[in-house]
Design an enzyme around this catalytic site. Structure first.
Site, PDB file in Angstrom:
ATOM      1  N   LEU A 293       0.816  -1.216   0.000  1.00  0.00           N
ATOM      2  CA  LEU A 293       0.000   0.000   0.000  1.00  0.00           C
ATOM      3  C   LEU A 293       0.849   1.265   0.000  1.00  0.00           C
ATOM      4  CD1 LEU A 293      -2.644  -1.085   2.674  1.00  0.00           C
ATOM      5  CD2 LEU A 293      -2.911  -1.104   0.191  1.00  0.00           C
ATOM      6  N   GLY A 294       2.051   1.177   0.524  1.00  0.00           N
ATOM      7  CA  GLY A 294       2.896   2.374   0.596  1.00  0.00           C
ATOM      8  C   GLY A 294       4.169   2.102   1.356  1.00  0.00           C
TER       9      GLY A 294
ATOM     10  N   GLY B 278       8.816   6.056   6.679  1.00  0.00           N
ATOM     11  CA  GLY B 278      10.066   6.017   7.425  1.00  0.00           C
ATOM     12  C   GLY B 278      10.161   4.786   8.307  1.00  0.00           C
ATOM     13  N   PHE B 279       9.023   4.271   8.747  1.00  0.00           N
ATOM     14  CA  PHE B 279       8.965   3.073   9.588  1.00  0.00           C
ATOM     15  C   PHE B 279       9.269   1.834   8.753  1.00  0.00           C
ATOM     16  CE2 PHE B 279       6.847  -0.486  11.508  1.00  0.00           C
ATOM     17  CZ  PHE B 279       6.893  -0.278  12.870  1.00  0.00           C
ATOM     18  N   GLY B 280       8.713   1.767   7.546  1.00  0.00           N
ATOM     19  CA  GLY B 280       8.850   0.608   6.673  1.00  0.00           C
ATOM     20  C   GLY B 280       7.666   0.520   5.728  1.00  0.00           C
TER      21      GLY B 280
ATOM     22  N   VAL C 155       3.961  -0.852   4.146  1.00  0.00           N
ATOM     23  CA  VAL C 155       2.616  -1.175   4.612  1.00  0.00           C
ATOM     24  C   VAL C 155       1.952  -2.044   3.544  1.00  0.00           C
ATOM     25  CG1 VAL C 155       0.386  -0.291   5.379  1.00  0.00           C
ATOM     26  CG2 VAL C 155       2.467   1.023   5.839  1.00  0.00           C
TER      27      VAL C 155
ATOM     28  N   ASP D 277       3.194  14.786  13.961  1.00  0.00           N
ATOM     29  CA  ASP D 277       3.359  14.551  12.516  1.00  0.00           C
ATOM     30  C   ASP D 277       1.989  14.462  11.841  1.00  0.00           C
ATOM     31  OD1 ASP D 277       4.850  14.274  10.215  1.00  0.00           O
ATOM     32  OD2 ASP D 277       4.960  12.094  10.354  1.00  0.00           O
TER      33      ASP D 277
END
Length: 657
Positions: free
Chosen positions: A340-341, A344-346, A348, A459
């Site tokens: 899906l996208g 910065g976390f990783g 999805v 954020d």
């Protein structure tokens, strides 16, 4: 004349680096003005640079001085040289840098000049003893190594070098190590000696974080900031190997045979000890890194093993754990077609469980610098928060080095996608947009005032507002959120994280954040929803200004309705649109105290009779350059920093999910 100085400074700065001819000095001219500094200031600057040059001839590589007595024209200057440079080389570098800095920054009251042998800076403001990591200037070779040069071994060893350098008396450290078992690499770190060891460690760590964005796949790189420098090279650069070419060697006194024999014995012993220490340090730092990861994993596991109940909100902290095999099956082993996208976390991913339920799986990237902390933060926070306008965390998975968060799947993606797509934006009528505005406001009010802990999101942006099947908004991504208990409601940080265009001025410039920082972001979001335009992309349009300035100009000229997205021209209520624009402008005022709270915002949105105060023009949004800032920390978000062929200022930015 300038060309001759360029040749001179290049020789002084780079004579040991024949293999890096493409690398050059770097400088940052700060507080640029069209007006020339006063003659008195120029005189004080000349005196200051002369003082620093003289001092460097007999110092141990560091010094700071001031020039002038009246505060208007007083100037502060500082230099530091490489820890392995002798006084002669240090003095040569400072003398030539003093001449060059006036050539490249003639109309500035503040400037920084870098080359690998020394750093020279001056300013009309007292910066002594203050940590300053902006601007960060990267230098690197143009060769792209697709295998990823800066791997985990190199990162571990550079982090170990940071610890050694920050504790050393000269705040200088250098080391040789192998990567991939075969290739030698040379690391070097140094800090200005007017900051503390802890500040030095913070500065160097920030520079290493910059590597992830600019230089991760480069064979060699250097990153400069006013308070510290980090280098990663393919060739040895210790001056012990090259100083004999830079300084005429003195004739050594004759040694008798006994001394010569002693040296022949001692030198090999020192070599053996040095190799043993190198092997031990590599083992030690790898072991520390493994223990750190294991500790983080135990902390996360312990978090879920507790059976706690939030009495106020009746939330069970014992989140369900889903087996990794189930996740791999429902996402087709994290196939790109289910992606899906990326943030910065990783990544999805969309998944469909055996019972037909659709889920969204957030996968922690193995290269995510702040991923573990964000993982913990998001789980600890969102598991305690339950509100119809917050995304719902269903379960998690911690297995075989994978860290996964499982959320409810929201079919209409993010608000950013809806506004960016012209077809989807045209289908988003005024009633739906107003519902989204109210939903976001209610979600923020819950975070700020109604949840057990006061939560500041930090954020909030269009890509972090997800939409369900009925286009109801749900605030997501709590990895950067901060919580406060009791009456506390604000904090301060040196690591600025978030997204350009949504940051409140006090946060972007000073690192101050509070509930009013979120209110500012909400105001930007509100104006984006009304106009259909994104603030952080608005500079690239033909308008050449921020969305906030654009909206203010329409409002001040009583043409507020001209801000409205043309695609909703047939579905809007003029009075509601004008009221929302006014609320948005109230939320983005420069002074945090002037902004309303979210409870006041909801009251204004829900009432037709309330009299709204007049907003004050936001100077922060006027005349900013088109550069982007990440997350991570800027000393001046509104003024561009001219740098020699490099991007001006970058802050770490959490990318859209």
């Amino acid at each position: 004349m300038l060309y001759l100085w360029l040749l001179t400074i290049k020789f002084i700065c780079f004579f040991p680096f024949a293999y890096t001819e493409s690398l050059d000095y770097r400088y940052a001219c700060l507080d640029q003005s069209s007006d020339h500094p006063s003659p008195r200031y120029q005189t004080n600057l000349n005196d200051l640079l002369s003082l620093l040059s003289s001092h460097s001839a007999k110092s141990k590589g560091f010094g700071h001085r001031t020039s002038g007595f009246d505060e208007t024209n007083k100037i502060y200057g500082l230099y530091f040289c490489r820890g392995d440079a002798n006084a002669t080389l240090c003095n040569s570098c400072i003398e030539n840098s003093s001449k060059m800095i006036k050539q490249v920054c003639p109309n500035n009251v503040s400037a920084v000049f870098w080359c690998p042998f020394c750093l020279l800076r001056y300013s009309n403001k007292n910066f002594f003893g203050k940590l300053d990591i902006r601007p960060r200037i990267p230098m690197f070779d143009a060769t792209q190594n697709s295998t990823g040069e800066f791997d985990s071994d190199a990162r571990i060893l550079m982090n170990g070098l940071i610890d050694m350098g920050s504790e050393a008396p000269l705040m200088f450290g250098t080391h040789m190590f192998n990567i991939n078992g075969t290739q030698r690499r040379y690391g070097w770190v140094q800090c200005s000696r007017d900051i503390t060891s802890e500040e030095c460690r913070t500065c160097l760590s920030n520079m290493i974080q910059e590597v992830e964005k600019c230089c991760k796949e480069k064979r060699f790189w250097r990153i400069f900031s006013p308070s510290c420098v980090v280098m990663y090279e393919t060739q040895p650069f210790l001056l012990n190997d090259v100083q004999h070419d830079a300084v005429p060697p003195q004739k050594a006194p004759e040694k008798d045979e006994t001394k010569s024999l002693t040296l022949k014995i001692i030198i090999p012993v020192i070599g053996v000890v040095a190799v043993a220490l190198l092997v031990f340090s590599i083992y030690y730092y790898r072991r520390l890194e493994r223990k750190k990861v294991e500790k983080e994993m135990k902390n996360i596991d312990a978090m879920f093993s507790q059976d706690q109940t939030n009495n106020e909100e009746n939330v069970n902290m014992d989140l369900p754990m889903i087996p990794l095999s189930t996740i791999l099956k429902c996402t087709d082993n994290f196939s790109d077609k289910y992606k899906l996208g990326e943030g910065g976390f990783g990544g999805v991913y969309k998944g469909v469980l055996a019972d037909g339920r659709e889920i969204a799986v957030k996968r922690l990237s193995k290269t995510s610098v702040q991923g573990v902390e964000e993982f913990k933060n998001e789980v600890m926070l969102i598991a305690k928060l339950q509100h119809r306008n917050l995304v719902r965390l269903l379960a998690c998975c911690i297995e075989k080095k994978e860290k996964l968060l499982i959320y409810e799947y929201l079919p209409n993606s993010s608000l950013d996608v809806q506004l960016r797509d012209m077809v989807k934006a045209a289908l988003l009528n005024w009633k739906q947009r107003l519902n989204i505005i109210n939903g976001i406001a209610k979600g923020l009010l819950y975070l700020h005032e109604d949840s057990r802990l006061r939560v500041i999101h930090r954020d909030l942006k269009a890509s972090n507002v997800l939409l369900d099947h009925e286009m109801n908004p749900k605030i997501s991504d709590f990895g950067l959120a901060r919580t406060f208990g009791g009456d506390q409601g604000e904090g301060n940080t040196v690591r600025i994280v978030g997204t350009y265009g949504y940051m409140a001025p006090e946060y972007a410039i000073e690192g101050l954040f509070s509930v009013k920082s979120d209110v500012f972001s909400f105001g930007v979001l509100l104006l984006e929803i009304i106009s259909g335009k994104r603030n952080n992309k608005f500079y690239l349009s033909e308008h050449g200004q921020s969305l906030l300035t654009y909206a203010w100009n329409f409002w001040s000229e009583s043409k507020g309705l001209e801000l409205m997205d043309p695609s909703i021209a047939n579905s809007y209520d003029p009075s509601e649109v004008l009221k929302c624009i006014q609320i948005g402008l109230l939320c983005v005022q420069d002074n945090a105290a002037d902004r309303p709270t979210m409870s006041s915002v909801l009251q204004m949105l829900g009432s037709d009779n309330v009299t709204l105060p007049s907003p004050i023009c936001s100077a922060f949004s006027v005349g900013r350059a088109t550069n982007t800032i990440e997350g991570g920390t800027s000393s001046n978000a509104s003024a561009p920093v001219p740098v020699n062929d490099v991007n001006d200022i970058t802050l770490s930015e959490i990318m859209p999910r």
